[in-house]
Design an enzyme around this catalytic site. Structure first.
Site, short mmCIF file in Angstrom:
data_model
loop_
_atom_site.label_atom_id
_atom_site.label_comp_id
_atom_site.label_asym_id
_atom_site.label_seq_id
_atom_site.Cartn_x
_atom_site.Cartn_y
_atom_site.Cartn_z
CG ASP A 101 -2.31 0.41 0.98
OD1 ASP A 101 -2.49 1.51 0.40
OD2 ASP A 101 -3.24 -0.33 1.33
CG ASP A 202 -4.89 5.51 0.86
OD1 ASP A 202 -5.76 4.65 1.03
OD2 ASP A 202 -4.86 6.60 1.45
CD GLU A 259 -9.09 4.50 -1.92
OE1 GLU A 259 -10.03 4.11 -1.23
OE2 GLU A 259 -8.13 5.15 -1.45
CG HIS A 335 -9.43 -1.63 4.10
ND1 HIS A 335 -9.26 -1.61 2.72
CD2 HIS A 335 -8.95 -0.46 4.55
CE1 HIS A 335 -8.69 -0.46 2.38
NE2 HIS A 335 -8.49 0.25 3.47
CG ASP A 336 -11.71 1.80 3.14
OD1 ASP A 336 -11.27 1.78 4.30
OD2 ASP A 336 -11.04 2.20 2.16
C1 GLC Z 1 -8.34 5.00 1.75
C2 GLC Z 1 -8.18 3.80 2.64
C3 GLC Z 1 -8.92 4.06 3.92
C4 GLC Z 1 -8.29 5.27 4.59
C5 GLC Z 1 -8.24 6.46 3.65
C6 GLC Z 1 -7.29 7.50 4.15
O1 GLC Z 1 -9.66 5.23 1.38
O2 GLC Z 1 -8.63 2.66 1.98
O3 GLC Z 1 -8.90 2.96 4.77
O4 GLC Z 1 -9.01 5.61 5.73
O5 GLC Z 1 -7.80 6.12 2.37
O6 GLC Z 1 -5.97 7.07 4.00
#
Ligand code: GLC
Length: 572
Positions: A101, A202, A259, A335-336
């Site tokens: 990540d 991320d 992402e 995980h979100d």
């Molecule tokens: C992304 C991650 C999430 C995190 C956010 C801030 O969306 O997947 O878990 O809280 O970024 O880093």
């Protein structure tokens, strides 16, 4: 070195690990690297090609590892760099790869850069972050943070505010600053030189903010609205990502997945163009919005039943929009977000059937499928009855704002958390029906999903009919059928309320996928005629070789192959 057309990541299945909750080897209640290494045979038997490891770096303890204090080390609770190297070697020895990540939109406020930066306006690190003077004794603009409240935090020492699109403890980095970009390229090189196979990036489309941080229109969700139009896919994003590719990524045969919330297929086609795109694929979010109640004051937290035609429209838009132009990832959980079977399927009577049906969808669209840990067991949402059992900053903030400060009925807010909270998917992996589900010998950092006596890896592996083995079959099927990886997608019944039927057409082979999105038996008569030469490849009710009936059972999934492609390509 790169071969865009033969790129290995197009044919791969990725398995996402949330390290804190995968496997604990030392009894402290927190999952760790040696725990993961001890489970590599489990992953190998499942057949996954790539493991994506959520952050394992030293962190500030605020956002599940996404608030990093040191980009080149391992957090003590997860182990050591030597443990990490053992994990990498174990994966490579089994022919699997490792994706790390990359969290570089922001750091922790305890990162040495930020400690330096906040010490004085003259600090050489001041420009690593985004500082602004306040406005009329309020924040510099009305931007809200993803976790609630203003996105600006006043720093009393210097009288200026810094931007944080997430928690106040996660200050955003200033990508305008070439020194920041150099730091990021160097830390990426550090891990690439250690032999990793790629990065999951991320919130990568938030790097470039619109200059001047203009106010955004007041929204419904929070007092401070998310100013997405001012920071998603911002003016210099492509410059930064192209520079990153030129400086770093082009030198390695690795995969990248960005992402990218709020991104259209057109924008994704630019980001992932096989020749000029800086990324290999994106995580898009459109299908994550189909069950949002947009009329509510809390759209992100409120849930309405999703309409199957809408889900098909959204997924189909991405299938056709990127075909031959770019590359997508396929996911229904991570995980979100809540557990996929609870959100899109039926986690009661038809749990196993609907988990398999959804997996069939995941594995037969175009893109790279991502399996989130536990989804291969068909795990449902956790649904704790007390707020004390929750750990996620986003969930606790909601509860504080709405119940503690807002006086709302706790039961109402808990119901929202049961449906949408991030901890639904962050409970420990249930390995056995034994003590602490075999996850730890200590006290787990978050309670277990109470379903573990029935839903656990040991039981799944022992049952040839389990969701786990069905995933294994799908992973293999995907490898064997180029139509799944490269075929064209055609939705056969886009407006049907419960039937999702599509073709994947490639050279001499065509696949027909039938999915029954619901608990009612679906008679195909008059709806869709099966081609005479259709041969069943996989199904969650009928085994290959058998001739299934003309009705679909609750949450039934079937994948047929028709060896010869008809002129029109469309049966029925
Ligand atoms: C992304 C991650 C999430 C995190 C956010 C801030 O969306 O997947 O878990 O809280 O970024 O880093």
């Amino acid at each position: 070195m790169e071969q865009p057309d033969g790129a290995w990541w197009r044919r791969s299945t990725v398995y996402q690990i949330y390290p804190k909750s995968f496997m604990d080897s030392d009894g402290d209640g927190v999952g760790d690297l040696r725990g993961i290494t001890s489970k590599l045979d489990y992953l190998h038997a499942l057949g996954v090609d790539v493991v994506w490891l959520c952050p394992v770096y030293p962190h500030g303890g605020v956002d599940g590892g996404y608030d990093i204090t040191d980009y080149r080390a391992i957090a003590p609770e997860f182990g050591t760099l030597a443990d990490w190297q053992e994990l990498l070697a174990g994966l490579h020895a089994r022919g699997m790869r490792l994706v790390m990540d990359l969290v570089v939109n922001h750091t922790s406020d305890r990162h040495p850069w930020f400690l330096e930066a906040r010490s004085s306006t003259d600090s050489p690190y001041r420009d690593y972050y985004l500082w602004q003077p306040g406005r009329d004794s309020g924040p510099p603009s009305n931007w809200g943070s993803h976790f609630g409240g203003s996105a600006w935090q006043l720093d009393p020492a210097t009288g200026e505010s810094y931007l944080h699109l997430f928690a106040p403890e996660q200050p955003d980095l200033n990508w305008e600053n070439p020194r920041v970009r150099r730091e990021v390229y160097d830390l990426m090189t550090f891990w690439l030189e250690l032999g990793i196979d790629g990065f999951r990036m991320d919130t990568i489309n938030m790097l470039s903010k619109v200059p001047g941080y203009p106010d955004t229109a007041p929204g419904a969700d929070y007092a401070y609205p998310l100013a997405e139009e001012h920071f998603l896919n911002g003016p210099r994003l492509l410059d930064y990502l192209r520079e990153m590719r030129a400086e770093v990524l082009s030198r390695y045969d690795v995969m990248t997945v960005g992402e990218t919330p709020g991104t259209t297929p057109e924008q994704a086609a630019v980001l992932t163009d096989p020749q000029t795109g800086p990324l290999d694929m994106v995580f898009q979010f459109d299908h994550m919005a189909v069950d949002k109640d947009t009329t509510s004051a809390r759209p992100r937290w409120t849930t309405v039943p999703y309409a199957v035609p809408e889900l098909k429209r959204v997924l189909g838009r991405w299938q056709t929009g990127l075909h031959g132009r770019g590359w997508n990832s396929l996911y229904l959980g991570n995980h979100d977000v809540p557990r996929m079977v609870s959100r899109f399927g039926d986690d009661g009577e038809h749990r196993a059937a609907s988990a398999k049906m959804l997996a069939t969808l995941l594995f037969t669209l175009q893109g790279t499928p991502y399996v989130y840990q536990g989804d291969e067991l068909g795990m449902p949402n956790a649904r704790f009855t007390s707020i004390d059992d929750y750990r996620d900053v986003d969930t606790l903030n909601l509860y504080r704002e709405d119940v503690t400060q807002g006086g709302r009925d706790p039961a109402e807010v808990l119901a929202m958390i049961h449906a949408k909270g991030r901890d639904n998917a962050r409970t420990p992996m249930p390995w056995t029906a034994g003590e602490h589900a075999g996850f730890t010998t200590g006290t787990p950092w978050i309670p277990l999903n109470p379903t573990y006596p029935d839903i656990n890896a040991e039981a799944a592996v022992a049952d040839p009919d389990s969701v786990y083995w069905y995933y294994r079959d799908l992973i293999r099927l995907r490898r064997e059928h180029p139509a799944i990886v490269d075929g064209r997608y055609d939705d056969l019944r886009p407006t049907h309320d419960t039937l999702y039927a599509y073709l994947r057409t490639h050279a001499q082979e065509q696949l027909l996928v039938l999915l029954n999105f619901g608990g009612a038996v679906l008679d195909l008569d008059g709806v869709l005629e099966l081609p005479a030469n259709a041969e069943l490849l996989i199904g969650n009710y009928t085994a290959p070789g058998e001739v299934p009936p003309g009705v679909l059972q609750p949450w039934e999934a079937r994948v047929y192959v028709t060896r010869t492609v008809e002129e029109t390509g469309t049966p029925g």
